[in-house]
Write an enzyme that holds these catalytic residues in place. Structure first.
Site, PDB file in Angstrom:
ATOM      1  CG  HIS A 125       0.937  -7.801   6.049  1.00  0.00           C
ATOM      2  ND1 HIS A 125       1.594  -7.355   4.898  1.00  0.00           N
ATOM      3  CD2 HIS A 125       1.271  -7.058   7.458  1.00  0.00           C
ATOM      4  CE1 HIS A 125       2.420  -7.086   5.456  1.00  0.00           C
ATOM      5  NE2 HIS A 125       3.260  -6.551   6.408  1.00  0.00           N
ATOM      6  CG  HIS A 171       2.641   0.082   3.256  1.00  0.00           C
ATOM      7  ND1 HIS A 171       2.797  -1.243   2.294  1.00  0.00           N
ATOM      8  CD2 HIS A 171       3.836  -0.244   4.512  1.00  0.00           C
ATOM      9  CE1 HIS A 171       4.324  -1.738   2.959  1.00  0.00           C
ATOM     10  NE2 HIS A 171       4.453  -1.260   4.389  1.00  0.00           N
TER      11      HIS A 171
END
Length: 592
Positions: A125, A171
């Site tokens: 992830h 991110h």
């Protein structure tokens, strides 16, 4: 036999003898029976009946044990020459060598020709982050490290760069620094199959305009070349097998047209929210704007495959359907956007397969209210589970709920070293560490009336695993003499237990052996198992400290269904999962 001197009270010295590792009574008894038999009959019987070795492995081990000093057990374990039959020293040396006598097989042995959806897949992830989810750097280094560990699913979050003319990986909605996408792709190409030849999946979280999607399509095809698998049709009724895609890279993301449709739905939802005063947003799983409280308060009607807020829309002058088509045709695993209730999202389409993403919180709710539907969905389709948005420290969740419901891609943050990550690493030591583990049959089949496995049901015991912890060694080689205790040798104890379904999960511990670098416990434990197919054996060594927190002495996690019976050498790892050079335990495994 050596000795260690420790200073205390400034001017006094205490000396402790440190005996070499000696064979425990069981090993001596087995060696006596081996030596008493004529020729190699005793050794063959031991390897077959006690160790459960197959005939071809028995022949390999025999040739290794009875070879000359230049090529046999003596050279491999640094001991004296090994005559036939082997001496007690050589017999013990073989049993206590993790490389020669490992606890699990180190080769792929499962059927790899079933559809992709029949396997658990080692999944990362936010694979590009070097640390926490809030302000760490993005880099290709953690991607390389994940690939070297055998991870088979890499996630990249794609965003326009500051000039809007190229693609960065970061991110979104956080302070994380970006890394260029092309750098990540080049590193992926170099390391994709360094640990496993089975297919590598790249899941793309797409926050791009169509012209940048076309640029990504160009980067993928030019960087990967023939390694990139391009499906022959837009949708398929069944996923291909890992075996058929060996040394191929496959792409999984939301098709661009569906993404544009999402933008329309999102804009309309915003209008409704503004009108009603509801400020819940539809942020991406990778954005901190997605508040976990909103997810936890959800009744399952929310969109399950979230996308981030995006300013572009289909009216953007740069949007061109023909460029989006080049991007779309590269997608093998389609991540469609379900709408409506959870039950609707889990419906199985007989005409095509897809991927659904749920947060750990959403999965917990779905497992509670729609557990059977989740399992039926994962029999044909792919379910990806990811950490909830509040795990900004890159911690992980218990993967067992996801595994017991058949979720193939249980996405984990690989940056830390928590207990959950150790379970994940242990789980994927199975099947030769290739990153693919075949799901047990009970997760792949349905009964005559459509009934499926119920993880919450009270099940009978299928088997009992007996684990005997004989002894340990190697700390004196891998650590300084004062690493554990300034004034004396360490006081080791071992914790042994099961991680699995609730009925099977338990931890037990040995007694503490004081002032010994080579502790001998010689204790046995029994573990009744209702679902051994998904059970993991947890092993931890701690050094007892009366006044402070106990010191870490090593750990490992092993898939129970892969354990080789008999006396085995079990190598231990550090907190991050790196194997120590010398630290190991001598243990015995028996199924009754």
């Amino acid at each position: 036999m050596g000795s260690y001197a420790y200073k205390y009270c400034m001017c006094f010295t205490r000396k402790f003898r440190s005996p070499d590792a000696q064979p425990p009574p069981d090993v001596r008894a087995f060696h006596n029976s081996v030596s008493a038999a004529a020729g190699d009959d005793g050794l063959r019987r031991f390897l077959s009946e006690v160790q459960g070795e197959r005939p071809d492995d028995i022949n390999r081990i025999l040739s290794m044990l009875t070879a000359t000093a230049s090529g046999g057990i003596a050279r491999l374990v640094n001991r004296s020459s090994a005559p036939s039959p082997p001496t007690l020293e050589d017999f013990f040396g073989f049993l206590f060598s993790p490389d020669l006598n490992p606890p699990i097989a180190n080769k792929v042995h499962q059927d790899m020709s079933a559809p992709f959806s029949h396997y658990f897949v080692f999944t990362g992830h936010n694979s590009y982050l070097t640390g926490n989810q809030l302000n760490s750097d993005s880099s290709d280094v953690p991607i390389i490290q994940a690939l070297e560990r055998g991870v088979r699913v890499i996630e990249l979050d794609m965003w326009p760069n500051s000039s809007k003319n190229n693609v960065d990986i970061l991110h979104g909605g956080t302070l994380t620094a970006p890394v260029e996408m092309i750098r990540c792709l080049q590193s992926i190409k170099e390391y994709a199959f360094c640990a496993s030849p089975y297919p590598l999946v790249i899941t793309l979280e797409d926050h791009l305009t169509a012209d940048l999607q076309a640029k990504v399509a160009q980067m993928l095809t030019e960087t990967f070349g023939d390694l990139l698998f391009i499906p022959s049709s837009d949708s398929v009724k069944e996923f291909p097998s890992p075996e058929s895609l060996m040394k191929r890279i496959i792409i999984s993301t939301k098709p661009p047209q569906e993404y544009q449709e999402f933008l329309k739905v999102k804009d309309k939802a915003k209008e409704n929210q503004d009108a009603s005063g509801n400020v819940d947003n539809l942020a991406d799983e990778g954005s901190l704007r997605r508040m976990e409280s909103n997810v936890e308060e959800s009744d399952g009607k929310d969109e399950l495959d979230d996308e981030d807020d995006e300013d572009s829309d289909e009216d953007d002058p740069k949007f061109q359907p023909e460029t989006a088509c080049e991007y779309r045709k590269l997608i093998t695993i389609h991540a469609g956007k379900p709408k409506g209730h959870m039950k609707d999202a889990l419906k199985v389409d007989p005409e095509k397969v897809r991927r659904l993403s749920l947060s750990e919180t959403q999965l917990t709710k779905a497992a509670s209210s729609h557990g059977a539907e989740v399992i039926r969905f994962t029999q044909k389709n792919i379910l990806r589970v990811y950490p909830k948005g509040t795990r900004v420290n890159s911690s992980n969740y218990d993967p067992m709920t996801a595994w017991t419901h058949g979720a193939q891609m249980v996405a984990f943050n690989m940056q830390g070293h928590d207990k959950a990550l150790r379970l994940m690493q242990g789980f994927f030591r199975a099947n030769g560490g290739c990153g693919y583990v075949k799901k047990p049959d009970f997760l792949l089949t349905s009964g005559p009336n459509g009934e499926v496995f119920d993880p919450k049901a009270s099940l009978p015991v299928k088997t009992t695993l007996k684990v005997k912890v004989y002894m340990g060694d190697g700390w004196r080689m891998d650590f300084s003499k004062t690493h554990f205790d300034t004034f004396s040798p360490p006081d080791f104890y071992t914790r042994v237990g099961i991680a699995g379904v609730k009925a099977d999960s338990v931890m037990k511990k040995t007694k503490t052996i004081e002032d010994q670098w080579v502790p001998v416990w010689d204790e046995e434990f029994s573990f009744p198992l209702t679902v051994p197919e998904l059970a993991l054996l947890r092993i931890e060594v701690q050094e007892y400290d009366m006044s402070e927190k106990h010191d870490f002495g090593g750990q490992t996690c092993l898939p129970v269904w892969e354990l080789k019976q008999g006396i085995r050498a079990v190598p231990l790892h550090d907190r991050k999962g790196n194997r120590y050079k010398s630290v190991r335990l001598l243990m015995r495994f028996e199924f009754v």
